[in-house]
Design a protein around this motif. Structure first.
Motif, PDB file in Angstrom:
ATOM      1  N   ALA A  61       0.834  -1.204   0.000  1.00 37.47           N
ATOM      2  CA  ALA A  61       0.000   0.000   0.000  1.00 37.47           C
ATOM      3  C   ALA A  61       0.870   1.255   0.000  1.00 37.47           C
ATOM      4  CB  ALA A  61      -0.927  -0.011   1.214  1.00 37.47           C
ATOM      5  N   SER A  62       1.940   1.234   0.791  1.00 27.96           N
ATOM      6  CA  SER A  62       2.840   2.382   0.840  1.00 27.96           C
ATOM      7  C   SER A  62       3.525   2.601  -0.501  1.00 27.96           C
ATOM      8  CB  SER A  62       3.890   2.167   1.936  1.00 27.96           C
ATOM      9  OG  SER A  62       4.817   3.222   1.981  1.00 27.96           O
ATOM     10  N   GLN A  63       3.937   1.522  -1.155  1.00 25.53           N
ATOM     11  CA  GLN A  63       4.613   1.617  -2.448  1.00 25.53           C
ATOM     12  C   GLN A  63       3.676   2.158  -3.529  1.00 25.53           C
ATOM     13  OE1 GLN A  63       5.856  -2.476  -2.681  1.00 25.53           O
ATOM     14  NE2 GLN A  63       7.951  -2.032  -2.062  1.00 25.53           N
ATOM     15  N   GLY A 106       0.935   4.091  -2.891  1.00 22.42           N
ATOM     16  CA  GLY A 106       0.238   5.300  -2.477  1.00 22.42           C
ATOM     17  C   GLY A 106      -1.184   5.065  -2.014  1.00 22.42           C
ATOM     18  N   LEU A 107      -1.486   3.865  -1.524  1.00 25.18           N
ATOM     19  CA  LEU A 107      -2.829   3.553  -1.032  1.00 25.18           C
ATOM     20  C   LEU A 107      -2.944   3.927   0.434  1.00 25.18           C
ATOM     21  CD1 LEU A 107      -3.303   0.013  -2.658  1.00 25.18           C
ATOM     22  CD2 LEU A 107      -4.104   2.228  -3.514  1.00 25.18           C
ATOM     23  N   PRO A 108      -4.167   4.196   0.932  1.00 23.31           N
ATOM     24  CA  PRO A 108      -4.345   4.593   2.331  1.00 23.31           C
ATOM     25  C   PRO A 108      -4.010   3.458   3.296  1.00 23.31           C
ATOM     26  CG  PRO A 108      -6.470   4.218   1.283  1.00 23.31           C
ATOM     27  CD  PRO A 108      -5.451   4.179   0.190  1.00 23.31           C
ATOM     28  N   PHE A 109      -3.622   3.826   4.502  1.00 21.16           N
ATOM     29  CA  PHE A 109      -3.307   2.855   5.560  1.00 21.16           C
ATOM     30  C   PHE A 109      -4.590   2.179   6.024  1.00 21.16           C
ATOM     31  CE2 PHE A 109      -2.622   1.623   9.996  1.00 21.16           C
ATOM     32  CZ  PHE A 109      -1.440   0.902   9.887  1.00 21.16           C
ATOM     33  N   GLU A 110      -4.548   0.855   6.196  1.00 19.22           N
ATOM     34  CA  GLU A 110      -5.727   0.083   6.565  1.00 19.22           C
ATOM     35  C   GLU A 110      -5.462  -0.769   7.799  1.00 19.22           C
ATOM     36  OE1 GLU A 110      -8.789  -0.407   5.855  1.00 19.22           O
ATOM     37  OE2 GLU A 110      -9.150   0.662   3.971  1.00 19.22           O
ATOM     38  N   THR A 111      -6.495  -0.964   8.616  1.00 16.13           N
ATOM     39  CA  THR A 111      -6.413  -1.874   9.754  1.00 16.13           C
ATOM     40  C   THR A 111      -7.512  -2.931   9.711  1.00 16.13           C
ATOM     41  OG1 THR A 111      -7.741  -0.362  11.111  1.00 16.13           O
ATOM     42  CG2 THR A 111      -5.335  -0.140  11.242  1.00 16.13           C
ATOM     43  N   ASN A 112      -8.416  -2.833   8.729  1.00 19.57           N
ATOM     44  CA  ASN A 112      -9.506  -3.785   8.604  1.00 19.57           C
ATOM     45  C   ASN A 112      -8.949  -5.135   8.133  1.00 19.57           C
ATOM     46  OD1 ASN A 112     -11.764  -5.287   7.989  1.00 19.57           O
ATOM     47  ND2 ASN A 112     -12.798  -3.676   6.840  1.00 19.57           N
ATOM     48  N   PRO A 113      -9.098  -6.205   8.941  1.00 17.95           N
ATOM     49  CA  PRO A 113      -8.555  -7.515   8.544  1.00 17.95           C
ATOM     50  C   PRO A 113      -9.088  -8.005   7.206  1.00 17.95           C
ATOM     51  CG  PRO A 113      -9.181  -7.541  10.857  1.00 17.95           C
ATOM     52  CD  PRO A 113      -9.695  -6.248  10.283  1.00 17.95           C
ATOM     53  N   ARG A 114     -10.321  -7.657   6.851  1.00 14.03           N
ATOM     54  CA  ARG A 114     -10.885  -8.101   5.574  1.00 14.03           C
ATOM     55  C   ARG A 114     -10.138  -7.473   4.399  1.00 14.03           C
ATOM     56  NH1 ARG A 114     -17.309  -7.845   5.397  1.00 14.03           N
ATOM     57  NH2 ARG A 114     -16.801  -8.948   3.451  1.00 14.03           N
ATOM     58  N   VAL A 115      -9.585  -6.297   4.623  1.00 14.10           N
ATOM     59  CA  VAL A 115      -8.783  -5.636   3.592  1.00 14.10           C
ATOM     60  C   VAL A 115      -7.338  -6.127   3.645  1.00 14.10           C
ATOM     61  CG1 VAL A 115      -7.927  -3.423   2.738  1.00 14.10           C
ATOM     62  CG2 VAL A 115     -10.266  -3.606   3.620  1.00 14.10           C
ATOM     63  N   LEU A 116      -6.807  -6.232   4.859  1.00 11.52           N
ATOM     64  CA  LEU A 116      -5.413  -6.652   5.017  1.00 11.52           C
ATOM     65  C   LEU A 116      -5.157  -8.043   4.448  1.00 11.52           C
ATOM     66  CD1 LEU A 116      -4.652  -5.432   8.668  1.00 11.52           C
ATOM     67  CD2 LEU A 116      -4.032  -4.313   6.524  1.00 11.52           C
ATOM     68  N   TYR A 117      -6.174  -8.905   4.533  1.00 20.12           N
ATOM     69  CA  TYR A 117      -5.980 -10.286   4.086  1.00 20.12           C
ATOM     70  C   TYR A 117      -6.523 -10.543   2.684  1.00 20.12           C
ATOM     71  CZ  TYR A 117      -3.769 -11.998   8.273  1.00 20.12           C
ATOM     72  OH  TYR A 117      -2.855 -12.226   9.281  1.00 20.12           O
ATOM     73  N   GLN A 156      -3.009  -7.348  -7.452  1.00 18.22           N
ATOM     74  CA  GLN A 156      -4.243  -6.889  -8.103  1.00 18.22           C
ATOM     75  C   GLN A 156      -5.463  -7.160  -7.224  1.00 18.22           C
ATOM     76  OE1 GLN A 156      -4.527  -5.121 -11.077  1.00 18.22           O
ATOM     77  NE2 GLN A 156      -2.331  -4.974 -10.689  1.00 18.22           N
ATOM     78  N   GLN A 157      -5.452  -8.282  -6.499  1.00 16.88           N
ATOM     79  CA  GLN A 157      -6.533  -8.559  -5.565  1.00 16.88           C
ATOM     80  C   GLN A 157      -6.588  -7.508  -4.464  1.00 16.88           C
ATOM     81  OE1 GLN A 157      -5.924 -13.063  -4.833  1.00 16.88           O
ATOM     82  NE2 GLN A 157      -8.052 -12.644  -4.295  1.00 16.88           N
ATOM     83  N   GLN A 158      -5.424  -7.144  -3.949  1.00 17.88           N
ATOM     84  CA  GLN A 158      -5.365  -6.152  -2.883  1.00 17.88           C
ATOM     85  C   GLN A 158      -5.875  -4.792  -3.363  1.00 17.88           C
ATOM     86  OE1 GLN A 158      -1.254  -6.323  -1.691  1.00 17.88           O
ATOM     87  NE2 GLN A 158      -1.607  -7.980  -0.220  1.00 17.88           N
TER      88      GLN A 158
END
Length: 242
Positions: free
Chosen positions: A74-76, A78-89, A154-156
Motif C-alpha cells: 500500500a505504501s509503495q 500510495g494507497l491509504p493505511f488500513e487496519t480492517n482484517p478483511r482488507v489486510l488479508y 491486483q486482488q489487494q
C-alpha cells in the motif's frame, strides 16, 4: 525464526556437496556436537521432505506477515493505511501459493545448484559459491512466482476474487502476466542469497570471531546472523521490490 529454519538446513548440509563426515575428535565440544546433530538431521531428510518443509515455512510466513506485506504494498502504491482484517488479508490465498512455491523452489533449488557447482567433488563450498548458488535459485524462482504475486497485488488493489483476477490477467496476454518479472527475479535472488547464502556465512564468521559471546552456541550465532544479515538484504532488495 523461519529464516533460521531455512538457513539451518542449508548451513548444515547444502553448504556441502556431499554429506558431512563423522567428527574425528574423541571429545567433541558443544559446538561440534551441535554441528554433528545438524548433519545427522539433514541426512534423514529427502529432497521431497525438504520441499514440504519449504512449502510449510512459506505458508506460515505469509500467515504471520500478511498484514505487514499489505502495508508495504500500500505504501509503495500510495494507497491509504488500513487496519480492517478483511482488507489486510485480501490476496491471502494467492500470497500463500506464491510464498510457499517460492520458498520450496529456493530451498530445493539452492541444493541442486550447489551440487552442480561441486561437479561431484566432496568439498565444502566457498562463501562466494554459497552466495552464487542461493542467488541463482532465488532468481529463477521469480519467473514462476512473479505472475502469482501480480495476482495477489491486483486482488489487494481491486478486491476481486482470485479466479476473477487470474482470468483478467490471462486475458491481457503475456505482456501483462509477466509484468514486473525482472524486478521480482532480482528481489528473490537477493533475498535467497541472504537467507540461504549470507546468513550461514555470517553464522560461521560470528562463531569464529566471537566464540565467547554471540558465537558461543549455534542458536545465538544463528540469531546474530539473522539480525545482522536481514537488514542488509532488505536494503539491497527493496528497490527491486518497489
Amino acid at each position: 525464526i523461519l529464516a533460521q529454519v531455512w538457513s539451518f538446513r542449508h548451513s548444515s548440509s547444502s553448504s556441502r556437496c556431499q554429506q558431512e563426515q563423522q567428527l574425528a575428535a574423541a571429545t567433541p565440544t558443544p559446538s561440534e556436537k551441535a554441528s554433528e546433530a545438524s548433519a545427522n538431521m539433514s541426512k534423514n531428510l529427502s529432497e521431497s521432505e525438504n520441499a514440504v518443509l519449504g512449502a510449510v515455512g512459506g505458508f506460515l510466513d505469509v500467515t504471520l506477515l500478511q498484514a505487514t506485506n499489505y502495508w508495504k504494498n500500500a505504501s509503495q502504491q500510495g494507497l491509504p493505511f488500513e487496519t480492517n482484517p478483511r482488507v489486510l488479508y485480501r490476496g491471502y490465498s494467492a500470497n500463500c501459493l506464491n510464498n510457499s512455491t517460492s520458498v520450496m523452489l529456493q530451498f530445493v533449488g539452492t541444493g541442486l545448484v550447489q551440487k552442480a557447482i561441486c561437479l561431484g567433488e566432496d568439498r565444502d563450498l566457498t562463501k562466494a559459491e554459497q552466495l552464487a548458488a542461493a542467488f541463482s535459485s532465488g532468481y529463477l524462482s521469480g519467473f514462476i512466482c512473479g505472475p502469482i504475486e501480480l495476482a495477489m497485488i491486483q486482488q489487494q488493489r481491486k478486491g476481486t476474487s482470485l479466479p476473477a483476477t487470474a482470468s483478467n490477467l490471462i486475458a491481457g496476454g503475456p505482456s501483462v502476466v509477466t509484468r514486473g518479472t525482472f524486478g521480482i527475479c532480482m528481489r528473490e535472488g537477493l533475498y535467497c542469497a541472504g537467507v540461504l547464502g549470507l546468513t550461514p556465512v555470517l553464522r560461521k564468521t560470528i562463531q569464529e570471531k566471537f566464540p565467547d559471546s554471540w558465537g558461543r552456541t549455534e542458536d545465538s550465532a544463528r540469531v546474530a546472523a539473522a539480525v545482522s544479515g536481514g537488514p542488509i538484504i532488505s536494503l539491497l532488495s527493496h528497490p527491486f521490490d518497489t
